[in-house]
Design a protein around this motif. Structure first.
Motif, PDB file in Angstrom:
ATOM      1  N   PRO A  54       0.814  -1.221   0.000  1.00 41.27           N
ATOM      2  CA  PRO A  54       0.000   0.000   0.000  1.00 41.27           C
ATOM      3  C   PRO A  54       0.847   1.270   0.000  1.00 41.27           C
ATOM      4  CG  PRO A  54       0.023  -0.985   2.175  1.00 41.27           C
ATOM      5  CD  PRO A  54       0.707  -1.966   1.265  1.00 41.27           C
ATOM      6  N   ASP A  55       0.274   2.310  -0.598  1.00 38.46           N
ATOM      7  CA  ASP A  55       0.944   3.609  -0.624  1.00 38.46           C
ATOM      8  C   ASP A  55       0.670   4.402   0.651  1.00 38.46           C
ATOM      9  OD1 ASP A  55       1.913   3.874  -3.626  1.00 38.46           O
ATOM     10  OD2 ASP A  55      -0.087   2.995  -3.665  1.00 38.46           O
ATOM     11  N   ALA A  56      -0.443   4.116   1.298  1.00 43.55           N
ATOM     12  CA  ALA A  56      -0.797   4.819   2.542  1.00 43.55           C
ATOM     13  C   ALA A  56      -1.580   3.871   3.433  1.00 43.55           C
ATOM     14  CB  ALA A  56      -1.628   6.071   2.242  1.00 43.55           C
ATOM     15  N   HIS A  57      -1.381   4.021   4.738  1.00 44.05           N
ATOM     16  CA  HIS A  57      -2.144   3.252   5.710  1.00 44.05           C
ATOM     17  C   HIS A  57      -2.493   4.185   6.872  1.00 44.05           C
ATOM     18  CE1 HIS A  57       2.228   2.516   6.181  1.00 44.05           C
ATOM     19  NE2 HIS A  57       1.990   2.822   7.444  1.00 44.05           N
ATOM     20  N   ILE A  58      -3.756   4.105   7.306  1.00 45.17           N
ATOM     21  CA  ILE A  58      -4.233   5.064   8.297  1.00 45.17           C
ATOM     22  C   ILE A  58      -5.348   4.429   9.118  1.00 45.17           C
ATOM     23  CG2 ILE A  58      -5.963   6.079   6.740  1.00 45.17           C
ATOM     24  CD1 ILE A  58      -5.170   8.834   7.936  1.00 45.17           C
ATOM     25  N   ILE A  59      -5.398   4.759  10.405  1.00 48.18           N
ATOM     26  CA  ILE A  59      -6.476   4.268  11.267  1.00 48.18           C
ATOM     27  C   ILE A  59      -7.708   5.133  11.034  1.00 48.18           C
ATOM     28  CG2 ILE A  59      -7.227   3.898  13.644  1.00 48.18           C
ATOM     29  CD1 ILE A  59      -4.368   3.309  14.406  1.00 48.18           C
ATOM     30  N   LEU A  60      -8.807   4.508  10.681  1.00 44.37           N
ATOM     31  CA  LEU A  60     -10.020   5.247  10.332  1.00 44.37           C
ATOM     32  C   LEU A  60     -10.693   5.836  11.565  1.00 44.37           C
ATOM     33  CD1 LEU A  60     -11.726   3.013   7.603  1.00 44.37           C
ATOM     34  CD2 LEU A  60     -10.196   4.971   7.301  1.00 44.37           C
ATOM     35  N   PRO A  61     -11.432   6.933  11.377  1.00 45.82           N
ATOM     36  CA  PRO A  61     -12.258   7.464  12.473  1.00 45.82           C
ATOM     37  C   PRO A  61     -13.437   6.531  12.717  1.00 45.82           C
ATOM     38  CG  PRO A  61     -12.709   8.643  10.435  1.00 45.82           C
ATOM     39  CD  PRO A  61     -11.558   7.715  10.142  1.00 45.82           C
ATOM     40  N   SER A  62     -14.341   6.911  13.580  1.00 45.02           N
ATOM     41  CA  SER A  62     -15.521   6.100  13.887  1.00 45.02           C
ATOM     42  C   SER A  62     -16.231   5.667  12.606  1.00 45.02           C
ATOM     43  CB  SER A  62     -16.497   6.908  14.752  1.00 45.02           C
ATOM     44  OG  SER A  62     -17.783   6.329  14.747  1.00 45.02           O
ATOM     45  N   LEU A  63     -16.416   4.358  12.445  1.00 43.16           N
ATOM     46  CA  LEU A  63     -17.091   3.872  11.238  1.00 43.16           C
ATOM     47  C   LEU A  63     -18.555   4.289  11.204  1.00 43.16           C
ATOM     48  CD1 LEU A  63     -15.736   0.291  10.467  1.00 43.16           C
ATOM     49  CD2 LEU A  63     -14.751   2.534   9.997  1.00 43.16           C
ATOM     50  N   ILE A  64     -19.154   4.455  12.353  1.00 41.14           N
ATOM     51  CA  ILE A  64     -20.557   4.899  12.404  1.00 41.14           C
ATOM     52  C   ILE A  64     -20.660   6.307  11.822  1.00 41.14           C
ATOM     53  CG2 ILE A  64     -22.464   5.473  13.941  1.00 41.14           C
ATOM     54  CD1 ILE A  64     -21.500   3.243  15.796  1.00 41.14           C
ATOM     55  N   GLN A  65     -19.733   7.180  12.217  1.00 42.42           N
ATOM     56  CA  GLN A  65     -19.715   8.546  11.676  1.00 42.42           C
ATOM     57  C   GLN A  65     -19.382   8.525  10.188  1.00 42.42           C
ATOM     58  OE1 GLN A  65     -16.224  11.152  12.177  1.00 42.42           O
ATOM     59  NE2 GLN A  65     -17.567  12.505  13.358  1.00 42.42           N
ATOM     60  N   LEU A  66     -18.396   7.730   9.823  1.00 47.55           N
ATOM     61  CA  LEU A  66     -17.983   7.658   8.420  1.00 47.55           C
ATOM     62  C   LEU A  66     -19.102   7.119   7.541  1.00 47.55           C
ATOM     63  CD1 LEU A  66     -15.679   8.050   6.414  1.00 47.55           C
ATOM     64  CD2 LEU A  66     -14.821   5.771   7.033  1.00 47.55           C
ATOM     65  N   LYS A  67     -19.845   6.146   8.042  1.00 50.47           N
ATOM     66  CA  LYS A  67     -20.962   5.586   7.278  1.00 50.47           C
ATOM     67  C   LYS A  67     -22.063   6.619   7.083  1.00 50.47           C
ATOM     68  CE  LYS A  67     -24.552   2.002   7.554  1.00 50.47           C
ATOM     69  NZ  LYS A  67     -24.630   1.798   6.099  1.00 50.47           N
ATOM     70  N   ALA A  68     -22.368   7.389   8.130  1.00 54.56           N
ATOM     71  CA  ALA A  68     -23.429   8.401   8.027  1.00 54.56           C
ATOM     72  C   ALA A  68     -23.092   9.427   6.955  1.00 54.56           C
ATOM     73  CB  ALA A  68     -23.629   9.081   9.382  1.00 54.56           C
ATOM     74  N   ILE A  69     -21.842   9.877   6.921  1.00 56.80           N
ATOM     75  CA  ILE A  69     -21.440  10.872   5.924  1.00 56.80           C
ATOM     76  C   ILE A  69     -21.381  10.250   4.532  1.00 56.80           C
ATOM     77  CG2 ILE A  69     -19.564  12.396   5.211  1.00 56.80           C
ATOM     78  CD1 ILE A  69     -18.931  12.805   8.174  1.00 56.80           C
ATOM     79  N   SER A  70     -20.855   9.026   4.431  1.00 50.18           N
ATOM     80  CA  SER A  70     -20.767   8.351   3.132  1.00 50.18           C
ATOM     81  C   SER A  70     -22.149   8.132   2.540  1.00 50.18           C
ATOM     82  CB  SER A  70     -20.043   7.005   3.288  1.00 50.18           C
ATOM     83  OG  SER A  70     -18.722   7.185   3.743  1.00 50.18           O
ATOM     84  N   ASP A  71     -23.083   7.663   3.349  1.00 50.71           N
ATOM     85  CA  ASP A  71     -24.452   7.433   2.875  1.00 50.71           C
ATOM     86  C   ASP A  71     -25.100   8.748   2.437  1.00 50.71           C
ATOM     87  OD1 ASP A  71     -24.140   4.762   3.424  1.00 50.71           O
ATOM     88  OD2 ASP A  71     -25.372   4.759   5.245  1.00 50.71           O
ATOM     89  N   ARG A  72     -24.830   9.805   3.184  1.00 54.27           N
ATOM     90  CA  ARG A  72     -25.372  11.128   2.841  1.00 54.27           C
ATOM     91  C   ARG A  72     -24.837  11.597   1.489  1.00 54.27           C
ATOM     92  NH1 ARG A  72     -29.492  14.650   3.125  1.00 54.27           N
ATOM     93  NH2 ARG A  72     -28.808  16.815   3.283  1.00 54.27           N
ATOM     94  N   PHE A  73     -23.539  11.441   1.260  1.00 56.09           N
ATOM     95  CA  PHE A  73     -22.936  11.839  -0.009  1.00 56.09           C
ATOM     96  C   PHE A  73     -23.541  11.038  -1.167  1.00 56.09           C
ATOM     97  CE2 PHE A  73     -18.549  13.801   1.201  1.00 56.09           C
ATOM     98  CZ  PHE A  73     -19.198  14.691   2.034  1.00 56.09           C
ATOM     99  N   THR A  74     -23.683   9.742  -0.980  1.00 60.08           N
ATOM    100  CA  THR A  74     -24.220   8.885  -2.044  1.00 60.08           C
ATOM    101  C   THR A  74     -25.652   9.265  -2.384  1.00 60.08           C
ATOM    102  OG1 THR A  74     -22.784   7.056  -1.378  1.00 60.08           O
ATOM    103  CG2 THR A  74     -24.706   6.500  -2.692  1.00 60.08           C
ATOM    104  N   LYS A  75     -26.476   9.508  -1.358  1.00 64.38           N
ATOM    105  CA  LYS A  75     -27.878   9.883  -1.602  1.00 64.38           C
ATOM    106  C   LYS A  75     -27.971  11.225  -2.325  1.00 64.38           C
ATOM    107  CE  LYS A  75     -29.818   7.313   2.311  1.00 64.38           C
ATOM    108  NZ  LYS A  75     -30.457   7.419   3.657  1.00 64.38           N
TER     109      LYS A  75
END
Length: 345
Positions: free
Chosen positions: A182-203
């Protein structure tokens, strides 16, 4: 061939099957003396390779087969298993065993629930009074009776999940996808928060493109762009003809690589793609483009908690490592690995 176990953590097991079944309806379940492995390889979408320590979900674990390490391979439908586990959430205990019914292999889930039946000692007195009966008997003598107080009752329910027992030869060629360093590796923030924003963007993206796509007959889903750098930042964005939005997280952690896990050790670490990306500064990103709806299903694993490391192979693939909390200190670590291919620009 024999397999029998008690379910140590019904709630965790139920959350796990819920997350897995959102990505595929059938899993390859590999059981042996040391680990429990769930693998989902759909025709399209994210692959999941989950390796769980036995103690994370089971106890009193017994397995026996003629294969090395007492390995048993099963093809398992996930929705029936999840429904059975969901019904066992409030059970006092649950156990699973591999058996046969009408000559067909099944996983039999036995659920034991303790309930308290209502007593009727007070009702007995009231009923006697209503019937004009003397509760003390004749001539004022006391009539002795047994107390029928509420008592605990045990309810046993068994649910059968049909499975296929797979030969070792049929699964021998199945292996995890090969992905470059991998070129980058990072610990993700809260998946619950990330899912809420991702779903919002997709909708939002889908709502702005529906009318235009309807006329052309093209109903493709807009792609999210996810990017990470080696300076603690994660970026989520989506772009269409009608909108361009993004969200950025900073102050995240880029975990240090273990030289023992890198080819050529310390020397290999100096030439590692992530080391080179870090040297290019905070404006250098590794990115992938992913299906928003599929990504939302992947993020449902957030209900299990745990630490999640995202590894970006720029323009190629995203690999997520979800490390679950151990039931006991010192126990083997359980990890779910998600392989997500990147769409071309």
């Amino acid at each position: 061939m024999r397999f029998k176990t008690s379910v140590r953590n019904i709630q965790t097991f139920s959350k796990l099957t819920a997350s897995l079944s959102s990505l595929g309806k059938v899993a390859w379940l590999r059981l042996d003396d040391d680990t429990v492995r769930f693998t989902i390889i759909p025709e399209t979408g994210t692959q999941v390779w989950a390796s769980l320590s036995i103690d994370s979900i089971f106890e009193d674990y017994t397995i026996q087969s003629a294969a090395p390490n007492n390995t048993i391979n099963l093809e398992l439908p996930l929705p029936p298993l999840h429904r059975a586990l969901k019904s066992a959430i409030n059970a006092s205990s649950a156990s699973i065993r591999l058996t046969k019914k009408d000559g067909m292999p099944i996983l039999s889930l036995t659920i034991i629930t303790n309930t308290v039946s209502s007593g009727n000692s007070a009702h007995g007195f009231l009923n006697a009074a209503a019937g004009n009966q003397d509760p003390f008997g004749e001539n004022g003598a006391f009539r002795e009776e047994s107390l029928d107080a509420g008592r605990e009752r045990e309810a046993v329910v068994t649910q059968d999940i049909p499975v296929r027992v797979l030969t070792a030869d049929s699964v021998e060629g199945i292996h995890e996808p090969r992905v470059r360093e991998p070129d980058a590796h990072i610990i993700l923030p809260s998946l619950i928060q990330l899912k809420a924003i991702s779903d919002r963007f997709t909708k939002l993206a889908m709502s702005t493109t529906t009318a235009a796509k309807a006329g052309s007959g093209n109903s493709s889903v807009p792609k999210l762009e996810l990017a990470g750098n080696m300076h603690g930042s994660l970026k989520l964005s989506i772009s269409t003809d009608a909108l361009n939005i993004e969200s950025v997280w900073t102050g995240l952690t880029n975990p240090e690589l273990d030289p023992g896990q890198v080819a050529d050790g310390e020397e290999g670490l100096e030439d590692h793609p992530s080391t080179k990306l870090r040297a290019r500064g905070p404006d250098a990103w590794a990115k992938v483009r992913i299906d928003g709806r599929d990504w939302g299903r992947v993020l449902s694993v957030g209900r299990l908690g745990g630490r999640v490391i995202a590894c970006f192979a720029d323009e190629h693939a995203l690999i997520l490592y979800v490390y679950l909390a151990n039931y006991e200190d010192g126990a083997d670590e359980s990890v779910l690995t998600y392989y997500i291919s990147s769409f071309s620009a």
